[in-house]
Design a protein around this motif. Structure first.
Motif, PDB file in Angstrom:
ATOM      1  N   GLY A  58       0.814  -1.200   0.000  1.00 53.49           N
ATOM      2  CA  GLY A  58       0.000   0.000   0.000  1.00 53.49           C
ATOM      3  C   GLY A  58       0.847   1.249   0.000  1.00 53.49           C
ATOM      4  N   ARG A  59       0.196   2.341  -0.389  1.00 53.21           N
ATOM      5  CA  ARG A  59       0.868   3.636  -0.451  1.00 53.21           C
ATOM      6  C   ARG A  59      -0.154   4.700  -0.079  1.00 53.21           C
ATOM      7  N   SER A  60       0.283   5.625   0.753  1.00 49.39           N
ATOM      8  CA  SER A  60      -0.558   6.746   1.149  1.00 49.39           C
ATOM      9  C   SER A  60       0.188   8.039   0.849  1.00 49.39           C
ATOM     10  N   ASP A  61      -0.401   8.879   0.014  1.00 49.48           N
ATOM     11  CA  ASP A  61       0.144  10.206  -0.269  1.00 49.48           C
ATOM     12  C   ASP A  61      -0.620  11.203   0.596  1.00 49.48           C
ATOM     13  N   ILE A  62       0.093  11.888   1.465  1.00 46.20           N
ATOM     14  CA  ILE A  62      -0.539  12.825   2.388  1.00 46.20           C
ATOM     15  C   ILE A  62      -0.754  14.150   1.662  1.00 46.20           C
ATOM     16  N   GLU A  63      -2.012  14.575   1.608  1.00 49.74           N
ATOM     17  CA  GLU A  63      -2.340  15.821   0.907  1.00 49.74           C
ATOM     18  C   GLU A  63      -2.578  16.982   1.861  1.00 49.74           C
ATOM     19  N   GLU A  64      -3.166  16.705   3.021  1.00 48.60           N
ATOM     20  CA  GLU A  64      -3.405  17.743   4.021  1.00 48.60           C
ATOM     21  C   GLU A  64      -3.106  17.156   5.388  1.00 48.60           C
ATOM     22  N   ALA A  65      -2.547  17.963   6.267  1.00 45.53           N
ATOM     23  CA  ALA A  65      -2.301  17.537   7.642  1.00 45.53           C
ATOM     24  C   ALA A  65      -2.107  18.774   8.509  1.00 45.53           C
ATOM     25  N   ASP A  66      -3.048  19.007   9.415  1.00 41.53           N
ATOM     26  CA  ASP A  66      -2.909  20.085  10.388  1.00 41.53           C
ATOM     27  C   ASP A  66      -3.602  19.634  11.673  1.00 41.53           C
ATOM     28  N   ASP A  67      -3.867  20.548  12.584  1.00 43.44           N
ATOM     29  CA  ASP A  67      -4.442  20.177  13.878  1.00 43.44           C
ATOM     30  C   ASP A  67      -5.877  19.680  13.791  1.00 43.44           C
ATOM     31  N   GLU A  68      -6.575  19.969  12.702  1.00 38.00           N
ATOM     32  CA  GLU A  68      -7.987  19.610  12.603  1.00 38.00           C
ATOM     33  C   GLU A  68      -8.335  18.720  11.429  1.00 38.00           C
ATOM     34  N   ASP A  69      -7.420  18.548  10.461  1.00 36.83           N
ATOM     35  CA  ASP A  69      -7.762  17.865   9.218  1.00 36.83           C
ATOM     36  C   ASP A  69      -6.576  17.043   8.710  1.00 36.83           C
ATOM     37  N   PHE A  70      -6.854  15.808   8.296  1.00 34.74           N
ATOM     38  CA  PHE A  70      -5.826  14.934   7.725  1.00 34.74           C
ATOM     39  C   PHE A  70      -6.456  14.256   6.519  1.00 34.74           C
ATOM     40  N   PHE A  71      -5.851  14.458   5.337  1.00 31.54           N
ATOM     41  CA  PHE A  71      -6.414  13.909   4.105  1.00 31.54           C
ATOM     42  C   PHE A  71      -5.320  13.154   3.366  1.00 31.54           C
ATOM     43  N   GLU A  72      -5.628  11.907   2.972  1.00 30.39           N
ATOM     44  CA  GLU A  72      -4.662  11.074   2.273  1.00 30.39           C
ATOM     45  C   GLU A  72      -5.304  10.403   1.072  1.00 30.39           C
ATOM     46  N   ASP A  73      -4.488  10.184   0.055  1.00 33.64           N
ATOM     47  CA  ASP A  73      -4.884   9.468  -1.155  1.00 33.64           C
ATOM     48  C   ASP A  73      -4.174   8.124  -1.076  1.00 33.64           C
ATOM     49  N   VAL A  74      -4.939   7.053  -0.930  1.00 41.78           N
ATOM     50  CA  VAL A  74      -4.396   5.734  -0.616  1.00 41.78           C
ATOM     51  C   VAL A  74      -4.619   4.774  -1.780  1.00 41.78           C
ATOM     52  N   ILE A  75      -3.589   3.988  -2.067  1.00 36.77           N
ATOM     53  CA  ILE A  75      -3.709   2.870  -3.012  1.00 36.77           C
ATOM     54  C   ILE A  75      -3.350   1.612  -2.221  1.00 36.77           C
TER      55      ILE A  75
END
Length: 133
Positions: A45-62
């Protein structure tokens, strides 16, 4: 949010994830790689982190399929609310429709389980029983 953004903790609260390799604390632009088990199959698997801060974490995962996953953390009057959204690109075609039926059911159960495990571990962290790093 520290637990969510720490790839080394992912196998502790996401039962499908077996191993991770990545930064101690994931930030936008980082890549986390590892192994996962999905529907009985072990996959890279692979996760590309697109957003990461104190309130939000967004990743694009394969991980066999592509998933876009967002976690949100927001305080409320009595504690903190953890949100989780998952959008998956499920297989197409006749065989894909059958597989998608099983996969969609498993993804819903996975979301429920990971939120319960994340909640429990975060509560222990706050009680001083665990170190999220």
């Amino acid at each position: 949010m520290a637990r969510i953004a720490s790839p080394s903790t992912w196998p502790e609260w996401q039962s499908e994830i077996l191993t991770t390799q990545g930064p101690k604390l994931a930030a936008p632009g980082d890549v986390v790689q590892g192994r996962a088990r999905l529907l009985g199959f072990e996959v890279n698997g692979r996760s590309d982190i697109e957003e990461a801060d104190d309130e939000d974490f967004f990743e694009d995962v394969i991980v066999g399929v592509r998933m876009r996953i967002r976690y949100t953390v927001a305080p409320n009057g009595t504690g903190t609310v953890i949100g989780h959204q998952l959008q998956a690109d499920l297989p197409a075609g006749p065989a894909g429709k059958v597989l998608s039926l099983f996969l969609a059911r498993r993804l819903r159960r996975m979301q429920r389980e990971l939120l319960e495990r994340l909640r429990d571990q975060t509560q222990r962290d706050q009680a001083g029983e665990l170190d999220p790093s």
